[in-house]
Design a protein around this motif. Sequence first.
Motif, PDB file in Angstrom:
ATOM      1  N   GLU A 181     -24.420 -61.526 -36.793  1.00 50.76           N
ATOM      2  CA  GLU A 181     -24.658 -62.843 -37.398  1.00 50.76           C
ATOM      3  C   GLU A 181     -26.154 -63.103 -37.567  1.00 50.76           C
ATOM      4  OE1 GLU A 181     -22.435 -64.863 -38.810  1.00 50.76           O
ATOM      5  OE2 GLU A 181     -20.848 -63.447 -38.273  1.00 50.76           O
ATOM      6  N   ARG A 182     -26.932 -62.775 -36.552  1.00 54.26           N
ATOM      7  CA  ARG A 182     -28.388 -62.982 -36.620  1.00 54.26           C
ATOM      8  C   ARG A 182     -29.010 -62.063 -37.665  1.00 54.26           C
ATOM      9  NH1 ARG A 182     -32.417 -66.107 -36.875  1.00 54.26           N
ATOM     10  NH2 ARG A 182     -34.305 -65.399 -35.885  1.00 54.26           N
ATOM     11  N   LEU A 183     -28.577 -60.799 -37.687  1.00 51.38           N
ATOM     12  CA  LEU A 183     -29.119 -59.842 -38.648  1.00 51.38           C
ATOM     13  C   LEU A 183     -28.833 -60.288 -40.082  1.00 51.38           C
ATOM     14  CD1 LEU A 183     -30.228 -56.610 -38.500  1.00 51.38           C
ATOM     15  CD2 LEU A 183     -28.163 -56.481 -39.885  1.00 51.38           C
ATOM     16  N   LYS A 184     -27.631 -60.798 -40.334  1.00 49.82           N
ATOM     17  CA  LYS A 184     -27.296 -61.280 -41.678  1.00 49.82           C
ATOM     18  C   LYS A 184     -28.257 -62.384 -42.111  1.00 49.82           C
ATOM     19  CE  LYS A 184     -22.949 -62.460 -41.294  1.00 49.82           C
ATOM     20  NZ  LYS A 184     -21.582 -62.924 -41.661  1.00 49.82           N
ATOM     21  N   LYS A 185     -28.582 -63.282 -41.199  1.00 55.99           N
ATOM     22  CA  LYS A 185     -29.489 -64.384 -41.534  1.00 55.99           C
ATOM     23  C   LYS A 185     -30.917 -63.886 -41.759  1.00 55.99           C
ATOM     24  CE  LYS A 185     -27.049 -68.229 -39.315  1.00 55.99           C
ATOM     25  NZ  LYS A 185     -25.760 -67.603 -39.351  1.00 55.99           N
ATOM     26  N   VAL A 186     -31.400 -63.074 -40.838  1.00 56.37           N
ATOM     27  CA  VAL A 186     -32.792 -62.617 -40.913  1.00 56.37           C
ATOM     28  C   VAL A 186     -33.017 -61.700 -42.114  1.00 56.37           C
ATOM     29  CG1 VAL A 186     -34.545 -61.214 -39.744  1.00 56.37           C
ATOM     30  CG2 VAL A 186     -33.237 -62.913 -38.451  1.00 56.37           C
ATOM     31  N   MET A 187     -32.103 -60.786 -42.353  1.00 59.06           N
ATOM     32  CA  MET A 187     -32.291 -59.809 -43.429  1.00 59.06           C
ATOM     33  C   MET A 187     -31.725 -60.276 -44.762  1.00 59.06           C
ATOM     34  SD  MET A 187     -34.104 -57.568 -41.943  1.00 59.06           S
ATOM     35  CE  MET A 187     -34.122 -56.132 -43.017  1.00 59.06           C
ATOM     36  N   GLY A 188     -31.090 -61.439 -44.780  1.00 57.19           N
ATOM     37  CA  GLY A 188     -30.525 -61.983 -46.007  1.00 57.19           C
ATOM     38  C   GLY A 188     -31.591 -62.604 -46.900  1.00 57.19           C
ATOM     39  N   SER A 189     -31.142 -63.339 -47.902  1.00 59.39           N
ATOM     40  CA  SER A 189     -32.041 -63.976 -48.860  1.00 59.39           C
ATOM     41  C   SER A 189     -33.018 -64.904 -48.156  1.00 59.39           C
ATOM     42  CB  SER A 189     -31.240 -64.781 -49.880  1.00 59.39           C
ATOM     43  OG  SER A 189     -30.438 -63.928 -50.643  1.00 59.39           O
ATOM     44  N   GLY A 190     -34.238 -64.894 -48.644  1.00 59.68           N
ATOM     45  CA  GLY A 190     -35.272 -65.744 -48.070  1.00 59.68           C
ATOM     46  C   GLY A 190     -36.546 -65.640 -48.877  1.00 59.68           C
ATOM     47  N   ALA A 191     -37.631 -66.085 -48.286  1.00 59.68           N
ATOM     48  CA  ALA A 191     -38.925 -66.070 -48.966  1.00 59.68           C
ATOM     49  C   ALA A 191     -39.466 -64.658 -49.152  1.00 59.68           C
ATOM     50  CB  ALA A 191     -39.934 -66.918 -48.184  1.00 59.68           C
ATOM     51  N   LEU A 192     -39.091 -63.752 -48.266  1.00 60.51           N
ATOM     52  CA  LEU A 192     -39.541 -62.358 -48.378  1.00 60.51           C
ATOM     53  C   LEU A 192     -38.537 -61.541 -49.179  1.00 60.51           C
ATOM     54  CD1 LEU A 192     -40.785 -61.614 -44.741  1.00 60.51           C
ATOM     55  CD2 LEU A 192     -42.170 -62.107 -46.758  1.00 60.51           C
ATOM     56  N   ASP A 193     -39.044 -60.664 -50.009  1.00 60.51           N
ATOM     57  CA  ASP A 193     -38.235 -59.736 -50.787  1.00 60.51           C
ATOM     58  C   ASP A 193     -37.459 -58.820 -49.826  1.00 60.51           C
ATOM     59  OD1 ASP A 193     -38.341 -56.741 -52.025  1.00 60.51           O
ATOM     60  OD2 ASP A 193     -38.046 -58.225 -53.603  1.00 60.51           O
ATOM     61  N   PRO A 194     -36.203 -58.466 -50.147  1.00 57.56           N
ATOM     62  CA  PRO A 194     -35.421 -57.589 -49.267  1.00 57.56           C
ATOM     63  C   PRO A 194     -36.099 -56.247 -48.970  1.00 57.56           C
ATOM     64  CG  PRO A 194     -33.999 -58.591 -50.903  1.00 57.56           C
ATOM     65  CD  PRO A 194     -35.415 -58.949 -51.270  1.00 57.56           C
ATOM     66  N   LEU A 195     -36.805 -55.676 -49.949  1.00 55.27           N
ATOM     67  CA  LEU A 195     -37.517 -54.423 -49.709  1.00 55.27           C
ATOM     68  C   LEU A 195     -38.634 -54.622 -48.694  1.00 55.27           C
ATOM     69  CD1 LEU A 195     -38.241 -51.464 -50.144  1.00 55.27           C
ATOM     70  CD2 LEU A 195     -39.437 -52.140 -52.248  1.00 55.27           C
ATOM     71  N   VAL A 196     -39.359 -55.720 -48.808  1.00 54.66           N
ATOM     72  CA  VAL A 196     -40.433 -56.024 -47.854  1.00 54.66           C
ATOM     73  C   VAL A 196     -39.851 -56.136 -46.450  1.00 54.66           C
ATOM     74  CG1 VAL A 196     -42.138 -57.757 -47.151  1.00 54.66           C
ATOM     75  CG2 VAL A 196     -41.947 -57.078 -49.555  1.00 54.66           C
ATOM     76  N   LYS A 197     -38.716 -56.805 -46.316  1.00 55.97           N
ATOM     77  CA  LYS A 197     -38.078 -56.935 -45.004  1.00 55.97           C
ATOM     78  C   LYS A 197     -37.741 -55.569 -44.414  1.00 55.97           C
ATOM     79  CE  LYS A 197     -36.132 -61.556 -45.568  1.00 55.97           C
ATOM     80  NZ  LYS A 197     -34.944 -62.400 -45.386  1.00 55.97           N
ATOM     81  N   GLU A 198     -37.195 -54.679 -45.234  1.00 62.13           N
ATOM     82  CA  GLU A 198     -36.858 -53.335 -44.736  1.00 62.13           C
ATOM     83  C   GLU A 198     -38.116 -52.570 -44.326  1.00 62.13           C
ATOM     84  OE1 GLU A 198     -33.985 -52.372 -43.865  1.00 62.13           O
ATOM     85  OE2 GLU A 198     -32.682 -53.729 -44.973  1.00 62.13           O
ATOM     86  N   MET A 199     -39.182 -52.713 -45.109  1.00 64.02           N
ATOM     87  CA  MET A 199     -40.429 -52.025 -44.781  1.00 64.02           C
ATOM     88  C   MET A 199     -41.035 -52.584 -43.489  1.00 64.02           C
ATOM     89  SD  MET A 199     -41.866 -51.555 -48.667  1.00 64.02           S
ATOM     90  CE  MET A 199     -43.280 -50.510 -48.325  1.00 64.02           C
ATOM     91  N   LEU A 200     -40.939 -53.884 -43.303  1.00 62.35           N
ATOM     92  CA  LEU A 200     -41.396 -54.479 -42.044  1.00 62.35           C
ATOM     93  C   LEU A 200     -40.573 -53.937 -40.876  1.00 62.35           C
ATOM     94  CD1 LEU A 200     -41.937 -58.159 -43.177  1.00 62.35           C
ATOM     95  CD2 LEU A 200     -43.703 -56.620 -42.273  1.00 62.35           C
TER      96      LEU A 200
END
Length: 131
Positions: free
Chosen positions: A51-70
């Motif tokens: 549930e937490r991962l879905k929220k953190v890695m889901g849509s937001g201000a950061l691009d999904p690729l940026v999130k994966e790279m982080l």
Amino acid sequence: MGTVPLLSDEEVSAEALAVFEDIRAVRGTDFINNFWRALAHDPVTLKATWERLKKVMGSGALDPLVKEMLYVAVSTANGCSYCVHSHTAAAKARGMTAEQHGELLAVIGMAMQTNGLVTGLQVDVDEVFRA
């Protein structure tokens, strides 16, 4: 070698299987990776983590690729080989190029070097940098 066996769909509890089904639905795949299969021994932690991962890695201000790279950068710093592999694969699936991967690794290496130097020197933080 893992410390717990990886549980198949037939071996997990009904609660864990429900999480697996949500993972499949959200990700649009039948694949459940080893992390989730190991975590299925504790269905409460499995569900909370998902549930937490879905929220953190889901849509937001950061691009999904940026999130994966982080995620790759932090996983490298934390020495999590599994996470480096899984999130590098996810970043590539989201369009990370070989050039971007190379730059990411260069930034990780540079940060590790300068972090080590500044930590070893115990450099005081400049007043203008304090938030």
